[in-house]
Design an enzyme around this catalytic site. Structure first.
Site, mmCIF file in Angstrom:
data_model
loop_
_atom_site.group_PDB
_atom_site.id
_atom_site.type_symbol
_atom_site.label_atom_id
_atom_site.label_comp_id
_atom_site.label_asym_id
_atom_site.label_seq_id
_atom_site.Cartn_x
_atom_site.Cartn_y
_atom_site.Cartn_z
ATOM 1 N N GLU B 161 0.633 -1.611 0.000
ATOM 2 C CA GLU B 161 0.098 0.160 0.516
ATOM 3 C C GLU B 161 1.255 1.254 -0.083
ATOM 4 O O GLU B 161 2.009 1.452 0.339
ATOM 5 C CB GLU B 161 -0.664 -0.188 0.878
ATOM 6 C CG GLU B 161 -0.501 -0.219 2.282
ATOM 7 C CD GLU B 161 0.805 0.432 2.855
ATOM 8 O OE1 GLU B 161 0.544 1.755 2.910
ATOM 9 O OE2 GLU B 161 1.559 0.039 2.778
ATOM 10 N N GLU B 305 4.158 -0.336 1.620
ATOM 11 C CA GLU B 305 4.325 -0.986 -0.028
ATOM 12 C C GLU B 305 4.909 -2.094 -0.753
ATOM 13 O O GLU B 305 4.568 -2.254 -1.421
ATOM 14 C CB GLU B 305 6.164 -0.243 -0.791
ATOM 15 C CG GLU B 305 6.198 1.311 -0.639
ATOM 16 C CD GLU B 305 7.248 2.038 -1.402
ATOM 17 O OE1 GLU B 305 8.157 1.584 -2.306
ATOM 18 O OE2 GLU B 305 7.756 3.201 -1.057
#
Lengths: 337, 337
Positions: B161, B305
């Site tokens: 994310e 991420e």
């Protein structure tokens, strides 16, 4: 040196300006810095990684300090040469060339392309009764480890070991070289139960008392009294690898004991060691704390062979890769804090 | 089922008869068992691993709960699409195809082959004042996450994310779904100092009080009140992946919050989740303890991420590899204990 200090500043600047919050890659950032300093480069490159497994037997196995019979050493060497051990699986996965070194297995081993015959003796003596090896043997083992590395290609070496009962010499070296208590240094190895652990602790307490500390301190003397051929050879291998500025992947408790010996002989070796795994073995925690090492993995492995080193290897590559490939705030047009 | 129990017994037997002491591969052994059960196979095979990064913005960013400005979300999406972020480096290293999903970034994003436009809205509302999203939006986000996974090849998915301020909704969901205290659940995110952390804790305490717990408990209602679009979409993605018996690599704190939501909606999803990293973020420890998860790595990462998931991936492969490739005591002629 001044050049090293300047390089360190440049590496830290490069790491800190990658597109991530400061410090957000955690241990990989310290590792990237270490790789850069080892290679004296802002763009370290890792190639042709080598796995060397040192195998040897231990006279102290006769005291019943291991869960497995001594014959397993030679059987597991055979398993490694046949490609069936855990270390083979992980070496294939990660593209490591693998060699097994006969440092002192208590059996004649048939020739094999992946086997280096460097046998010092048919296992060490029982160190409950006498020195594990002579001083000349300790020096020969150190030299053989150096020669093994000198002949290898690449700039990364991982060292593993196979030797029934070898957590015993490792625990003794840990106690002698760091001042840790021998009871704290002694663990369950490959799976001792409580009575077996108590027995091992009693045996090692007796063994340590049998060999008074050298005075003045003499690392080779301690290695001869308390060590093992695979540990001695691995210590020599670490020294050679560091002298050639190779990255050294350090596996678990036994490899850690070899690192203690190597560091006692040449403290600068520490800068080249990447500690890969903290095992459940009690003494390993003490050993790593003494070396101020924060290992990359903690997976409850207690297998040796070099498995912890190879499992950590992709993280070492990741450290080099982020340093070499990530964008900076400037190049990516991302706002800094 | 009876078939699953029989398979589990066969898998445990296979693991225990590999040429290693019982349990000596530690966490990899539990992981190998999990992979076998997910794939209903004694020889699990992993292929075509996919990385999906869900990106979204958060109205609560206006409260000053993040060290970075909201504009960084869209800048980092650009960096990922240009290949310069940490997640790109690790995806290339490990052969993951990478896609970025616009779940709700507060900007129009230009089309890109690796960008999936699934924007629910231009960021959530400020949940200090009103629900982060409507119930319909929460359901749309869950459905979009499902659709994203349904279109992917392979049998392994990793989710990451990007979303400035998203440790705030993650902390709120952690507190609401597990009963953890909101102060304990709230951490420094990408690097808040002490005064900033105190401010964030005060804001989140207020925010949680603004939204009384649903009664009877309603996971979608809680997600709508307290969540984020990337968290909702990731939760949907996890549900779909589990329903297709894919291995799901769970990254850090935000992905953990999505896992909490997914588990609240369908408890069986837990069996498909491989928890990859425990971050320094305070609440993450509580979250993993609630899920009884022992993650593979603890590298002090705090980047998100999906980086923790990809860094752990080689260990997942190693678990499958040892199960498939190692010799057994019988086949290698090695003595058992």
């Amino acid at each position: 040196t001044t050049a090293d200090l300047a390089l360190e500043a440049r590496l830290r600047h490069k790491i800190d300006h990658k597109t991530k919050p400061l410090g957000a890659l955690g241990l990989l950032e310290a590792l990237a810095l270490q790789l850069g300093l080892i290679q004296r480069s802002e763009s370290p490159a890792l190639h042709s990684p080598q796995m060397v497994v040192f195998a040897a037997d231990h006279g102290i196995a006769a005291e019943g300090v291991s869960a497995y019979p001594q014959a397993v050493t030679v059987q597991m060497v055979g398993n490694m040469l046949a490609g069936g051990a855990a270390i083979n699986v992980f070496a294939r996965q990660h593209g490591f060339a693998l060699q097994v070194v006969d440092a002192g297995v208590a059996a004649e081993l048939p020739a094999h392309p992946q086997l280096q015959p460097r046998k010092i003796a048919m296992g060490t003596k029982n160190l409950c009764a006498e020195a594990a090896m002579s001083r000349a043997e300790a020096q020969a083992a150190l030299a053989a480890g150096m020669q093994t590395v000198a002949a290898l290609p690449g700039n990364v070496v991982a060292f593993g070991e196979m030797g029934i009962a070898n957590t015993s010499p490792a625990a003794l070296l840990l106690a002698r070289l760091t001042g840790a208590g021998i009871i704290d240094a002694t663990g369950r190895g490959t799976g001792l139960d409580d009575p077996q652990l108590l027995h091992k602790q009693a045996v090692l307490t007796r063994a340590l008392a049998r060999h008074p500390a050298t005075e003045p301190f003499d690392a080779v003397g301690e290695l001869a009294a308390l060590g093992g051929f695979e540990i001695a050879m691995m210590a020599g291998a670490m020294l050679q690898a560091a002298s050639e500025r190779r990255v050294v992947l350090v596996d678990g408790f036994i490899a850690g004991a070899a690192a203690l010996v190597a560091q006692a002989l040449a403290p600068a070796v520490r800068d080249y060691l990447v500690f890969c795994h903290r095992s459940a073995e009690t003494g390993h925690r003490l050993l790593l704390a003494h070396l101020q090492a924060k290992p990359l993995l903690e997976l409850d492995l207690r297998l040796g062979e070099g498995t912890g080193a190879l499992l950590a290897w992709p993280l070492v590559q990741s450290a080099a890769n982020f340093l070499n490939e990530m964008a900076s705030f400037e190049s990516a047009g991302v706002s800094e804090k």
